[in-house]
Scaffold this motif. Sequence first.
Motif, PDB file in Angstrom:
ATOM      1  N   LEU A 201       0.825  -1.204   0.000  1.00  9.54           N
ATOM      2  CA  LEU A 201       0.000   0.000   0.000  1.00  9.54           C
ATOM      3  C   LEU A 201       0.864   1.260   0.000  1.00  9.54           C
ATOM      4  CD1 LEU A 201      -2.832   1.192   0.107  1.00  9.54           C
ATOM      5  CD2 LEU A 201      -2.732   1.081   2.600  1.00  9.54           C
ATOM      6  N   LEU A 202       1.948   1.253   0.760  1.00  7.80           N
ATOM      7  CA  LEU A 202       2.809   2.430   0.826  1.00  7.80           C
ATOM      8  C   LEU A 202       3.465   2.716  -0.518  1.00  7.80           C
ATOM      9  CD1 LEU A 202       4.553   1.961   4.313  1.00  7.80           C
ATOM     10  CD2 LEU A 202       2.683   3.507   3.723  1.00  7.80           C
ATOM     11  N   TRP A 203       3.900   1.679  -1.211  1.00  9.18           N
ATOM     12  CA  TRP A 203       4.526   1.881  -2.504  1.00  9.18           C
ATOM     13  C   TRP A 203       3.504   2.259  -3.583  1.00  9.18           C
ATOM     14  CZ3 TRP A 203       9.406   2.740  -3.293  1.00  9.18           C
ATOM     15  CH2 TRP A 203      10.371   2.217  -2.414  1.00  9.18           C
ATOM     16  N   ALA A 204       2.287   1.741  -3.465  1.00 14.26           N
ATOM     17  CA  ALA A 204       1.276   1.979  -4.509  1.00 14.26           C
ATOM     18  C   ALA A 204       0.498   3.270  -4.292  1.00 14.26           C
ATOM     19  CB  ALA A 204       0.303   0.800  -4.571  1.00 14.26           C
ATOM     20  N   ALA A 205       0.529   3.833  -3.078  1.00 16.39           N
ATOM     21  CA  ALA A 205      -0.313   4.992  -2.762  1.00 16.39           C
ATOM     22  C   ALA A 205      -0.056   6.197  -3.670  1.00 16.39           C
ATOM     23  CB  ALA A 205      -0.150   5.375  -1.294  1.00 16.39           C
ATOM     24  N   PRO A 206       1.190   6.640  -3.872  1.00 20.90           N
ATOM     25  CA  PRO A 206       1.405   7.836  -4.721  1.00 20.90           C
ATOM     26  C   PRO A 206       0.879   7.688  -6.141  1.00 20.90           C
ATOM     27  CG  PRO A 206       3.342   7.402  -3.381  1.00 20.90           C
ATOM     28  CD  PRO A 206       2.445   6.224  -3.209  1.00 20.90           C
ATOM     29  N   PRO A 207       1.188   6.592  -6.881  1.00 20.96           N
ATOM     30  CA  PRO A 207       0.610   6.497  -8.238  1.00 20.96           C
ATOM     31  C   PRO A 207      -0.906   6.363  -8.240  1.00 20.96           C
ATOM     32  CG  PRO A 207       1.825   4.489  -7.675  1.00 20.96           C
ATOM     33  CD  PRO A 207       2.156   5.499  -6.637  1.00 20.96           C
ATOM     34  N   ILE A 208      -1.472   5.690  -7.242  1.00 20.77           N
ATOM     35  CA  ILE A 208      -2.933   5.599  -7.162  1.00 20.77           C
ATOM     36  C   ILE A 208      -3.528   6.982  -6.958  1.00 20.77           C
ATOM     37  CG2 ILE A 208      -4.850   4.752  -5.749  1.00 20.77           C
ATOM     38  CD1 ILE A 208      -3.264   2.216  -5.262  1.00 20.77           C
ATOM     39  N   ASN A 209      -2.901   7.782  -6.087  1.00 18.59           N
ATOM     40  CA  ASN A 209      -3.354   9.154  -5.873  1.00 18.59           C
ATOM     41  C   ASN A 209      -3.359   9.944  -7.168  1.00 18.59           C
ATOM     42  OD1 ASN A 209      -4.172   9.656  -3.238  1.00 18.59           O
ATOM     43  ND2 ASN A 209      -2.083   9.780  -2.484  1.00 18.59           N
ATOM     44  N   THR A 210      -2.285   9.816  -7.932  1.00 18.62           N
ATOM     45  CA  THR A 210      -2.179  10.554  -9.193  1.00 18.62           C
ATOM     46  C   THR A 210      -3.293  10.167 -10.157  1.00 18.62           C
ATOM     47  OG1 THR A 210       0.221  10.726  -8.945  1.00 18.62           O
ATOM     48  CG2 THR A 210      -0.682  11.040 -11.155  1.00 18.62           C
ATOM     49  N   LEU A 211      -3.551   8.870 -10.278  1.00 21.73           N
ATOM     50  CA  LEU A 211      -4.601   8.409 -11.184  1.00 21.73           C
ATOM     51  C   LEU A 211      -5.978   8.913 -10.743  1.00 21.73           C
ATOM     52  CD1 LEU A 211      -3.458   4.716 -11.845  1.00 21.73           C
ATOM     53  CD2 LEU A 211      -3.286   6.678 -13.393  1.00 21.73           C
ATOM     54  N   ILE A 212      -6.223   8.919  -9.427  1.00 21.25           N
ATOM     55  CA  ILE A 212      -7.513   9.408  -8.931  1.00 21.25           C
ATOM     56  C   ILE A 212      -7.665  10.896  -9.216  1.00 21.25           C
ATOM     57  CG2 ILE A 212      -8.888   9.826  -6.858  1.00 21.25           C
ATOM     58  CD1 ILE A 212      -7.813   7.233  -5.705  1.00 21.25           C
ATOM     59  N   GLN A 213      -6.606  11.671  -8.991  1.00 21.91           N
ATOM     60  CA  GLN A 213      -6.667  13.099  -9.260  1.00 21.91           C
ATOM     61  C   GLN A 213      -6.903  13.388 -10.740  1.00 21.91           C
ATOM     62  OE1 GLN A 213      -2.957  14.166  -6.797  1.00 21.91           O
ATOM     63  NE2 GLN A 213      -4.153  16.047  -6.790  1.00 21.91           N
ATOM     64  N   LEU A 214      -6.252  12.645 -11.612  1.00 23.76           N
ATOM     65  CA  LEU A 214      -6.462  12.838 -13.050  1.00 23.76           C
ATOM     66  C   LEU A 214      -7.903  12.516 -13.436  1.00 23.76           C
ATOM     67  CD1 LEU A 214      -3.138  11.315 -14.439  1.00 23.76           C
ATOM     68  CD2 LEU A 214      -3.790  13.727 -14.430  1.00 23.76           C
ATOM     69  N   ARG A 215      -8.433  11.456 -12.864  1.00 20.77           N
ATOM     70  CA  ARG A 215      -9.824  11.096 -13.142  1.00 20.77           C
ATOM     71  C   ARG A 215     -10.775  12.168 -12.618  1.00 20.77           C
ATOM     72  NH1 ARG A 215     -13.159   8.320 -16.506  1.00 20.77           N
ATOM     73  NH2 ARG A 215     -15.167   8.036 -15.485  1.00 20.77           N
ATOM     74  N   LEU A 216     -10.487  12.708 -11.441  1.00 17.10           N
ATOM     75  CA  LEU A 216     -11.325  13.777 -10.891  1.00 17.10           C
ATOM     76  C   LEU A 216     -11.275  15.006 -11.782  1.00 17.10           C
ATOM     77  CD1 LEU A 216     -13.094  14.815  -8.556  1.00 17.10           C
ATOM     78  CD2 LEU A 216     -10.986  15.524  -7.399  1.00 17.10           C
ATOM     79  N   SER A 217     -10.088  15.342 -12.297  1.00 16.06           N
ATOM     80  CA  SER A 217      -9.962  16.489 -13.187  1.00 16.06           C
ATOM     81  C   SER A 217     -10.801  16.294 -14.443  1.00 16.06           C
ATOM     82  CB  SER A 217      -8.486  16.687 -13.560  1.00 16.06           C
ATOM     83  OG  SER A 217      -8.342  17.724 -14.512  1.00 16.06           O
ATOM     84  N   ARG A 218     -10.777  15.102 -15.010  1.00 11.46           N
ATOM     85  CA  ARG A 218     -11.578  14.849 -16.218  1.00 11.46           C
ATOM     86  C   ARG A 218     -13.069  14.934 -15.915  1.00 11.46           C
ATOM     87  NH1 ARG A 218      -7.582  10.832 -16.620  1.00 11.46           N
ATOM     88  NH2 ARG A 218      -9.034   9.183 -15.992  1.00 11.46           N
ATOM     89  N   THR A 219     -13.474  14.441 -14.748  1.00 10.03           N
ATOM     90  CA  THR A 219     -14.888  14.502 -14.369  1.00 10.03           C
ATOM     91  C   THR A 219     -15.352  15.939 -14.215  1.00 10.03           C
ATOM     92  OG1 THR A 219     -14.747  12.357 -13.250  1.00 10.03           O
ATOM     93  CG2 THR A 219     -16.580  13.802 -12.630  1.00 10.03           C
ATOM     94  N   ARG A 220     -14.523  16.794 -13.589  1.00 12.97           N
ATOM     95  CA  ARG A 220     -14.911  18.191 -13.415  1.00 12.97           C
ATOM     96  C   ARG A 220     -14.967  18.914 -14.766  1.00 12.97           C
ATOM     97  NH1 ARG A 220     -17.897  17.535 -10.489  1.00 12.97           N
ATOM     98  NH2 ARG A 220     -18.219  19.776 -10.371  1.00 12.97           N
ATOM     99  N   GLU A 221     -14.139  18.501 -15.730  1.00 10.68           N
ATOM    100  CA  GLU A 221     -14.213  19.088 -17.070  1.00 10.68           C
ATOM    101  C   GLU A 221     -15.537  18.720 -17.736  1.00 10.68           C
ATOM    102  OE1 GLU A 221     -12.182  21.217 -18.684  1.00 10.68           O
ATOM    103  OE2 GLU A 221     -11.081  21.357 -16.796  1.00 10.68           O
ATOM    104  N   PHE A 222     -15.944  17.468 -17.617  1.00 10.02           N
ATOM    105  CA  PHE A 222     -17.234  17.054 -18.163  1.00 10.02           C
ATOM    106  C   PHE A 222     -18.366  17.874 -17.551  1.00 10.02           C
ATOM    107  CE2 PHE A 222     -15.503  12.665 -19.339  1.00 10.02           C
ATOM    108  CZ  PHE A 222     -15.597  12.895 -20.696  1.00 10.02           C
ATOM    109  N   ASP A 223     -18.304  18.072 -16.232  1.00  7.45           N
ATOM    110  CA  ASP A 223     -19.375  18.795 -15.550  1.00  7.45           C
ATOM    111  C   ASP A 223     -19.397  20.262 -15.974  1.00  7.45           C
ATOM    112  OD1 ASP A 223     -21.460  18.083 -13.646  1.00  7.45           O
ATOM    113  OD2 ASP A 223     -20.586  19.602 -12.333  1.00  7.45           O
ATOM    114  N   ALA A 224     -18.228  20.858 -16.168  1.00  8.60           N
ATOM    115  CA  ALA A 224     -18.175  22.246 -16.631  1.00  8.60           C
ATOM    116  C   ALA A 224     -18.745  22.370 -18.040  1.00  8.60           C
ATOM    117  CB  ALA A 224     -16.738  22.764 -16.580  1.00  8.60           C
ATOM    118  N   ASP A 225     -18.479  21.391 -18.895  1.00  6.86           N
ATOM    119  CA  ASP A 225     -19.083  21.390 -20.237  1.00  6.86           C
ATOM    120  C   ASP A 225     -20.603  21.342 -20.133  1.00  6.86           C
ATOM    121  OD1 ASP A 225     -16.625  21.434 -21.452  1.00  6.86           O
ATOM    122  OD2 ASP A 225     -16.587  19.302 -21.953  1.00  6.86           O
ATOM    123  N   LEU A 226     -21.098  20.473 -19.267  1.00  2.66           N
ATOM    124  CA  LEU A 226     -22.545  20.304 -19.118  1.00  2.66           C
ATOM    125  C   LEU A 226     -23.196  21.594 -18.636  1.00  2.66           C
ATOM    126  CD1 LEU A 226     -24.925  18.223 -19.097  1.00  2.66           C
ATOM    127  CD2 LEU A 226     -24.347  17.797 -16.709  1.00  2.66           C
TER     128      LEU A 226
END
Length: 322
Positions: A201-226
């Motif tokens: 978990l300690l080794w995987a946490a930083p890349p998992i965080n990055t992927l979640i943040q990127l996904r959140l950014s894409r979701t907020r872009e979709f919502d702003a378009d809407l």
Amino acid sequence: MPMVRLNERQRRRHKFRNLGQSILLVGSLGLLVAAIGWLLSGWFGVVWSAILIGATVAFSPTVSPRTILRLYGARRLGPYDLPEVQQATRLLARRAGLPSVPELHYLATPVPNAFTVGSSCGSAIVLTDGLLRAMSLRELAGILAHEISHVRNHDLWTMGLADIISRVTSAMATTGVVLLLLSLPQTMERHGTVNWPLIVLLWAAPPINTLIQLRLSRTREFDADLDAADLTGDPEGLAFALAKLQRYDPGFWERILWPGRRNPHPSVLRTHPEIEERIGRLLSLQQADEAFPTSEARMVGLPTHWARPAHRPRWRASGLWH
């Protein structure tokens, strides 16, 4: 700026989907840091993680929007600069229910782009020279509505919160790895068991965080378009603008300026969704029996004394490229 009837059922479906994804993603970031705290020190670690996040949110230094604008060299547009664009911004801000109209700033760079700084109480939208020369008034209205939707939806605060949780998680993960390495000789000497779930978990946490943040950014872009389509009543206007941006060849400099905006990376590594998907979602809001206006050719009337930027984006003393 005529308002056209949208496919309300489709709009609500997209809105509910975006909201659910945002809650799930921010919650996932919180669960990840809680899991690390639990594996490190049980309930005490969970409580300590929550306190650390709260303290970071409360005392984290904030960069003034004015500072960001000065770093980019953006110039505020006066009341008589681009009156049609100013009028569209006021109308969209009123429709969005913002307490104040975002200030418009001009950035002399040929790269077509727009971004927002600040909050709903005081925000600024930066429009580049390349964008103003490339877009029609109708398309620019869609872009302005997109940026205003970011302000109304508190997306800058949401992404800031996600970043704080991510930084706390990374700090805890790094601390945990160091402690494990220091205690490893003693554990082996005593023939103790290694906590493999914690290590993974300690080794995987930083890349998992990055992927979640990127996904959140894409979701907020979709919502702003809407929400932009809802503000303008014209989803095709923003769709036309996105199509123009897609045809723009970024080259080397834009990859430095806005990495991840449009590149061959897998979709999970992008900060913005693929433009084709954004356009598809916007056009799905169109009523089958509704006739939308055709794309306007009328361009923004830039003052004649505004010379077209001749320079390429370059590194500045502020550390930014533009």
